[in-house]
Design a protein around this motif. Structure first.
Motif, mmCIF file in Angstrom:
data_model
loop_
_atom_site.group_PDB
_atom_site.id
_atom_site.type_symbol
_atom_site.label_atom_id
_atom_site.label_comp_id
_atom_site.label_asym_id
_atom_site.label_seq_id
_atom_site.Cartn_x
_atom_site.Cartn_y
_atom_site.Cartn_z
ATOM 1 N N ALA A 110 34.875 39.703 41.509
ATOM 2 C CA ALA A 110 33.733 39.512 40.610
ATOM 3 C C ALA A 110 34.150 39.538 39.147
ATOM 4 N N PHE A 111 35.181 40.309 38.817
ATOM 5 C CA PHE A 111 35.679 40.395 37.447
ATOM 6 C C PHE A 111 37.084 40.965 37.466
ATOM 7 N N SER A 311 30.515 36.162 48.697
ATOM 8 C CA SER A 311 29.453 36.162 47.688
ATOM 9 C C SER A 311 28.251 35.343 48.139
ATOM 10 N N LEU A 329 23.361 36.680 41.430
ATOM 11 C CA LEU A 329 24.747 36.231 41.404
ATOM 12 C C LEU A 329 24.979 35.265 40.245
ATOM 13 N N LYS A 330 24.072 34.332 40.051
ATOM 14 C CA LYS A 330 24.194 33.370 38.954
ATOM 15 C C LYS A 330 24.134 34.072 37.609
ATOM 16 N N ASP A 333 27.420 36.323 37.152
ATOM 17 C CA ASP A 333 28.610 35.501 36.914
ATOM 18 C C ASP A 333 28.607 34.918 35.506
ATOM 19 N N ALA A 337 31.389 35.689 32.610
ATOM 20 C CA ALA A 337 32.129 34.580 31.999
ATOM 21 C C ALA A 337 32.085 34.639 30.471
#
Length: 342
Positions: A110-111, A311, A329-330, A333, A337
């Protein structure tokens, strides 16, 4: 008469000021499951409490109950909702049935850096999808949150150097998204809270842990594990302190503002310290004899392939329950980013 009214008004103001100064401070009980001296308490909770108390001129004070003194880690949501604790360490992973979308910050890959996960989660859990789904719906409000550095697999006997080495391993999991990840790579998830991991590992009922390094040390498991992976983030975990809406509404606007302001000021630096601590703990564990095996590029590629569907499976499962997993999730993310890996 004007002078008399002015004198009386001044006298009334003086009484109000004296009463305000003499009022007993609000004392809030803060409960968690961390052992005394845990690095997250030292780096996040204690600085926050001290600064809030300072900014409010001691209008609010805190009593900290560590090491599950007020109740088990898995019960912290209920303890906070019912007022047993005013502020509780409500880890979403331990109550994933009630706080499911928070696990977006615990998905594999995820990161890269704690600050990416921390700041993205803070944003969504304060005013986004996570706030609506997991906090408002449960009658609690987020006060502090840190996403831990990406998890490694740590084992007692068998080193993990390839995907085949993972197959069949019984590994500690917090449930939910971590269960999906472990099953995807062929492991067997054993769900339990962190304080219970040492006993299970010492008895041999688990082969290893999906854990952050500092917690391995904090709970004494560094005396049991001999091997750790390096180079792939299998999961993460959100450490979150929350207050019930009932308790929040009893606080003055000035106290509420101080709590939020202090959190927003300390979290960007705290997550850097959390990431730094991870590197330092790795070096100390290596010195103590734990072997860290850096996964080769082809193995990392295999793991990415195996976990790439986690995911979506997680989000689709929540969507089917009306929990807006895909939206979470969108949103998460996109927030990650926008934050560079530091």
């Amino acid at each position: 008469m004007g002078g008399l009214w002015q004198a009386l008004a001044g006298y009334g103001f003086l009484i109000a000021s004296v009463n305000l100064a003499a009022a007993d401070p609000i004392k809030l009980r803060v409960a968690d499951s961390f052992p005394k001296g845990h690095y997250l308490v030292r780096l996040v909770l204690e600085p926050w409490m001290a600064e809030v108390q300072k900014r409010t001129n001691n209008a609010v004070t805190f009593e900290h109950y560590p090491a599950q003194q007020l109740g088990k880690a898995a019960d912290m949501l209920k303890l906070t909702q019912t007022g047993v604790a005013d502020i509780g360490y409500v880890a979403p992973a331990y109550v994933s049935d009630k706080m499911p979308v928070s696990e977006v910050a615990m998905l594999p890959g995820a990161f890269e850096h704690s600050c990416q996960g921390t700041l993205a989660y803070w944003k969504s859990a304060r005013s986004g999808v996570i706030a609506q789904q997991d906090y408002t719906a449960n009658g609690i409000r987020l006060l502090l949150a840190v996403s831990l550095p990406p998890y490694r697999i740590l084992t007692v006997k068998q080193p993990v150097k390839d995907v085949a080495d993972i197959k069949g391993l019984k590994l500690r999991s917090t449930g939910g998204a971590q269960d999906l990840t472990l099953r995807a790579i062929g492991a067997v998830p054993v769900r339990m809270a962190a304080p219970d991991a040492y006993e299970s590992l010492s008895r041999g009922t688990m082969d290893g842990l999906l854990f952050p390094l500092e917690s391995v040390v904090a709970y004494g498991a560094d005396k049991l594990v001999n091997h750790s992976t390096e180079g792939f983030g299998f999961a993460s975990f959100v450490v979150a302190y929350s207050i019930s809406e009932n308790a929040w509404k009893k606080l003055s606007p000035a106290i509420q503002k101080a709590m939020v302001d202090v959190a927003e000021e300390i979290l960007p630096s705290a997550c850097k310290e959390v990431q730094k601590q991870d590197s330092e703990t790795m070096r100390s564990m290596e010195t103590a004899g734990v072997r860290f095996d850096t996964l080769q590029s082809d193995v990392v590629a295999k793991l990415k392939d195996l976990t790439k569907g986690v995911s979506k499976a997680w989000a689709d499962g929540l969507d089917a329950r009306g929990k807006h997993g895909s939206d979470a999730l969108k949103e998460f993310d996109a927030a990650v980013a926008a934050i560079p890996a530091k």
